[in-house]
Design a protein around this motif. Structure first.
Motif, PDB file in Angstrom:
ATOM      1  N   PHE A  81       0.865  -1.175   0.000  1.00  0.00           N
ATOM      2  CA  PHE A  81       0.000   0.000   0.000  1.00  0.00           C
ATOM      3  C   PHE A  81       0.908   1.233   0.000  1.00  0.00           C
ATOM      4  O   PHE A  81       1.837   1.319   0.798  1.00  0.00           O
ATOM      5  CB  PHE A  81      -0.910   0.010   1.225  1.00  0.00           C
ATOM      6  CG  PHE A  81      -1.836  -1.171   1.303  1.00  0.00           C
ATOM      7  CD1 PHE A  81      -3.099  -1.129   0.728  1.00  0.00           C
ATOM      8  CD2 PHE A  81      -1.448  -2.342   1.954  1.00  0.00           C
ATOM      9  CE1 PHE A  81      -3.960  -2.220   0.784  1.00  0.00           C
ATOM     10  CE2 PHE A  81      -2.298  -3.433   2.029  1.00  0.00           C
ATOM     11  CZ  PHE A  81      -3.560  -3.376   1.446  1.00  0.00           C
ATOM     12  N   PHE A  86      -1.645   6.250   6.704  1.00  0.00           N
ATOM     13  CA  PHE A  86      -2.475   5.075   6.491  1.00  0.00           C
ATOM     14  C   PHE A  86      -3.501   4.933   7.618  1.00  0.00           C
ATOM     15  O   PHE A  86      -3.214   5.305   8.749  1.00  0.00           O
ATOM     16  CB  PHE A  86      -1.587   3.818   6.447  1.00  0.00           C
ATOM     17  CG  PHE A  86      -0.554   3.846   5.357  1.00  0.00           C
ATOM     18  CD1 PHE A  86      -0.834   3.340   4.099  1.00  0.00           C
ATOM     19  CD2 PHE A  86       0.701   4.396   5.580  1.00  0.00           C
ATOM     20  CE1 PHE A  86       0.120   3.361   3.092  1.00  0.00           C
ATOM     21  CE2 PHE A  86       1.663   4.428   4.574  1.00  0.00           C
ATOM     22  CZ  PHE A  86       1.372   3.909   3.329  1.00  0.00           C
ATOM     23  N   PRO A  87      -4.693   4.354   7.292  1.00  0.00           N
ATOM     24  CA  PRO A  87      -5.161   4.029   5.939  1.00  0.00           C
ATOM     25  C   PRO A  87      -5.825   5.237   5.286  1.00  0.00           C
ATOM     26  O   PRO A  87      -6.199   6.186   5.963  1.00  0.00           O
ATOM     27  CB  PRO A  87      -6.178   2.922   6.202  1.00  0.00           C
ATOM     28  CG  PRO A  87      -6.764   3.282   7.539  1.00  0.00           C
ATOM     29  CD  PRO A  87      -5.638   3.901   8.333  1.00  0.00           C
ATOM     30  N   HIS A  91      -6.963   2.747   0.020  1.00  0.00           N
ATOM     31  CA  HIS A  91      -6.316   1.530   0.519  1.00  0.00           C
ATOM     32  C   HIS A  91      -7.380   0.482   0.857  1.00  0.00           C
ATOM     33  O   HIS A  91      -7.799   0.334   2.007  1.00  0.00           O
ATOM     34  CB  HIS A  91      -5.469   1.834   1.759  1.00  0.00           C
ATOM     35  CG  HIS A  91      -4.358   2.796   1.500  1.00  0.00           C
ATOM     36  ND1 HIS A  91      -3.980   3.772   2.406  1.00  0.00           N
ATOM     37  CD2 HIS A  91      -3.537   2.938   0.429  1.00  0.00           C
ATOM     38  CE1 HIS A  91      -2.974   4.466   1.911  1.00  0.00           C
ATOM     39  NE2 HIS A  91      -2.682   3.978   0.718  1.00  0.00           N
TER      40      HIS A  91
END
Length: 244
Positions: A81, A86-87, A91
């Motif tokens: 990814f 993140f996320p 993703h």
């Protein structure tokens, strides 16, 4: 007259683009520097998965190890990814993976336990690695609060990195490929990952060294021996002091 002849010469230059080097369909590298022959004879299929959170700048490096990991493992056993935090909505399924009780974050925080001391109660793990330079990894960790609640583990290894054509921050730092291979070997209790996954890295380094590259000592070593050519910042200085 001479000027006219010069323009005529220029007009005769073919407009076709230059011939590009043939690329390997598997690793996408020029065929002459392809390392696919050093991949495991059969893609390794561990119970656990490797989850790479990759800084966008890492993809632009020509000498990177994440593709070796992805091609050395069975399909869907290494998920990558890309981003700086993140996320994100792009993703797909990542948040679910990160919140899974069997997910581990390989990150050397104060709360991290040695992976050797982990209670191996699960049959599989999602092993999360941040793929980037140390400053990039710290920035991703800081901007991704979800990573702070994941169980954190670290590797304690005595061997130096085999990625000798790239300067590592400290003596104990490993490449993404080496880190994943060592983690899988310990969690799966099988040294085949340590033995076979890093072979493409050996091949890459040998080719580079045979064609003029030089071996790199870690920044820590160069600083200790007073041969590091640059001034070091407070962040690296603090990191090196913490390892002494």
């Amino acid at each position: 007259m001479e000027e006219l002849e010069a323009w005529e010469d220029l007009s005769n230059i073919p407009a076709d683009p230059p011939v590009m080097r043939e690329l390997c369909e598997n690793c996408k590298r020029p065929s002459v520097v392809c390392w696919c022959s050093a991949l495991p004879p059969e893609r390794l299929n561990p119970e656990s998965k490797i989850i790479l959170l990759q800084h966008p700048a890492e993809e632009k490096r020509c000498l990177r190890t994440a593709p070796m990991l992805q091609l050395g493992l069975a399909e869907n056993k290494c998920l990558i990814f890309k981003g700086k935090k993140f996320p994100q909505p792009k993703h797909e399924n990542l948040e679910e993976i990160l919140l899974h009780p069997n997910t581990l974050l390989l990150y050397p925080s104060k709360a991290a336990i040695d992976i050797k001391d982990l209670d191996y109660e699960a049959t599989f793990y999602n092993i999360v690695l941040i793929d980037g330079t140390w400053p990039q990894a710290k920035a991703i960790y800081a901007s991704s609060p979800i990573l702070h609640i994941i169980k954190q583990v670290k590797l304690t290894v005595s061997n130096a990195s085999n990625y000798i054509i790239r300067t590592q921050p400290t003596e104990g730092c490993l490449s993404t490929l080496e880190t994943a291979a060592e983690a899988l070997s310990q969690l799966e209790r099988n040294s085949i990952y340590r033995q076979q996954l890093v072979e493409p890295l050996h091949m890459l380094c040998k080719f580079q060294l045979d064609n003029g590259a030089v071996t790199h000592q870690s920044k820590e070593f160069l600083i200790k021996t007073k041969t590091y050519p640059k001034l070091i910042g407070k962040r690296l200085s603090k990191l090196l002091k913490s390892t002494n």
